[in-house]
Scaffold this active site. Structure first.
Site, mmCIF file in Angstrom:
data_model
loop_
_atom_site.group_PDB
_atom_site.id
_atom_site.type_symbol
_atom_site.label_atom_id
_atom_site.label_comp_id
_atom_site.label_asym_id
_atom_site.label_seq_id
_atom_site.Cartn_x
_atom_site.Cartn_y
_atom_site.Cartn_z
ATOM 1 N N ASP A 27 93.425 69.732 47.710
ATOM 2 C CA ASP A 27 94.851 69.933 47.994
ATOM 3 C C ASP A 27 95.285 68.960 49.073
ATOM 4 O O ASP A 27 94.465 68.466 49.863
ATOM 5 C CB ASP A 27 95.144 71.373 48.400
ATOM 6 C CG ASP A 27 94.635 71.716 49.785
ATOM 7 O OD1 ASP A 27 93.418 71.555 50.016
ATOM 8 O OD2 ASP A 27 95.436 72.123 50.653
ATOM 9 N N GLU A 61 93.243 74.069 51.693
ATOM 10 C CA GLU A 61 92.901 73.823 53.093
ATOM 11 C C GLU A 61 94.131 73.484 53.911
ATOM 12 O O GLU A 61 94.289 73.940 55.048
ATOM 13 C CB GLU A 61 91.866 72.700 53.186
ATOM 14 C CG GLU A 61 91.241 72.524 54.571
ATOM 15 C CD GLU A 61 92.067 71.665 55.508
ATOM 16 O OE1 GLU A 61 91.881 71.770 56.741
ATOM 17 O OE2 GLU A 61 92.907 70.872 55.016
#
Length: 454
Positions: free
Chosen positions: A92, A156
């Site tokens: 991500d 994250e």
């Protein structure tokens, strides 16, 4: 770089690495479905899973984590009796921010001036490619000498803790002798560095209400309590005159004893405008790695365009507090909340919501894994000694893994050196850094396996 078989193999794999990073960067995998389609993150997760399967990983799985995102897991068995190493990255990314400020499109990997530009190129899609390069080089030169688990997180950057919660519910899944977190970076381009500390963090939403509705500023201004003015006063209470963070009861005088950060280098890295002063006191390293730091991330209020002459009834903000090693984040949150309550002016109505948090981290740099990495980095970076630094950012998973596996050694390396401009526009990765760190990781795995056989 003086060549050895592993280095030669990785050099030959760099065109493939660029092509793969191009594919991975193309996924707009921001784990915020209000901004980007969930399908983009799902596409990136499937790409990572397919890459692991192609390398012979077993038990490859898309893990549905409690925050609604997916982490990708795979296991590559090693020789009998060999230690197990967990390799971490995340797919991500941060949103691109201002698309118009990117010289080339954020989600198109573009080579320019010797660097590869694109969102996630360094943080942290490039970190996953680094792991792949290291493993491929080992497979081409006698095999991977350790068991390898790979975990690639899907949220994250959002700080929503999905993987932490999943790991806590499945504690056997990520168990390993050593953990390599590929989400840090060299202190300086070309200077091999392992990050030993991370600040923790919390995100707190603040909302202030003072009136039943907006009022005419001519008829009511000067008496009616202005929510936006109250918010400004409240936020200002979080800093002293020199800009130091001031949360009542939270110590802000710790000292960093290790590698120092020259002010001139910091000013250049941060692109501080000529004549503008830095905030806080103490050394740069003190302020970045050993002390708390508050940042106002956003404010909810009317924009200048279209603003009316009104006393505002409501205003809000999102506040980030970075928490230094040695301080419990839960305690820091209590102190921050108490500070905000105590400093809200005019008895305004205050609402607080904690929307994310993570503990700080401090590694044991005397462990055998650090010796193995130091030797590997000397080969990957001829003439350079491995440096140990702190990092002001947060990787909440580190503390989860430390608590689950207290005997595991943990190292933080990665591609996010200052020129990478992670989280900013025009993020980029140095292909030379990607190559050297892949070499270092591969040789580290060999060294570490040998150290466990002695």
């Amino acid at each position: 770089m003086s060549q050895n078989p592993i280095a030669e193999t990785i050099a030959s794999l760099m065109p493939r690495a660029k092509a793969e990073l191009t594919e991975l960067v193309a996924f707009q995998s921001v784990a915020d479905w209000a901004q980007f389609p969930k399908s983009e993150s799902e596409g990136a997760a499937n790409w990572v899973a397919d890459a692991l399967r192609a390398e012979g990983f077993q038990d490859v799985a898309l893990l549905d984590t409690p925050d609604g995102t997916q982490s990708v897991y795979g296991f590559l068995p090693g020789p009998e009796g060999a230690p197990t190493v967990l390799l971490y990255a995340h797919y991500d990314v941060q949103p691109p921010l201002d698309d118009d400020a990117w010289v080339s499109p954020a989600f198109e990997l573009t080579e320019r001036d010797g660097r590869w530009y694109g969102r996630g190129a360094a943080d942290c899609k490039g970190g996953f490619i680094m792991h792949l390069l290291a493993l491929r080089a080992l497979k081409a030169n006698g095999g991977v000498p350790v068991g390898v688990k790979v975990i690639v997180e899907g949220s994250e950057e959002q700080g929503t803790g999905g993987l932490q919660q999943y790991a806590e519910a499945h504690p056997e899944l990520l168990a390993a002798d050593t953990i390599v977190i590929g989400d840090a970076g060299n202190f300086r381009l070309g200077l091999p560095t392992v990050t030993a500390t991370l600040r923790g963090m919390t995100l707190v939403k603040v909302k202030i209400d003072t009136l039943g509705g907006n009022l005419h500023s001519g008829m009511f201004g000067g008496v009616a309590p202005d929510a936006l003015a109250a918010l400004i006063r409240l936020l200002d209470s979080l800093r002293s005159a020199d800009g130091s963070t001031t949360v009542d009861g939270l110590a802000s005088d710790a000292v960093w004893e290790g590698l120092q950060y020259p002010e001139a280098d910091f000013r250049a890295d941060a692109k501080v405008l000529d004549g503008v002063g830095l905030i806080g006191e103490g050394t740069i390293a003190d302020r970045l790695w050993a002390r708390p730091a508050v940042t106002v991330l956003g404010i909810d209020c009317p924009p200048v365009i279209g603003a009316t002459p009104s006393v505002h009834a409501s205003a809000g903000a999102l506040i980030s507090l970075r928490v230094p090693p040695g301080v419990d984040t839960a305690e820091a949150i209590k102190l921050l909340e108490a500070h905000l309550i105590a400093h809200t002016p005019w008895q305004a109505k205050l609402e607080l919501e904690v929307v994310g948090q993570g503990q700080p981290f401090q590694a044991d740099t005397s462990s055998p894994a650090y010796a193995s990495m130091a030797a590997a980095m000397q080969i990957a970076y001829p003439g350079q000694e491995m440096q140990v630094s702190g990092m002001g950012g947060s990787i909440p998973l580190c503390n989860t893994l430390t608590s689950l596996y207290p005997e595991a050694e943990m190292l933080l390396i990665g591609l996010s050196e200052p020129e990478a401009q992670i989280h900013a526009v025009n993020e980029s990765v140095s292909p030379e850094e990607l190559e050297r760190l892949s070499v270092a990781e591969a040789i580290f795995l060999v060294n570490y396996a040998e150290s466990k056989r002695v």
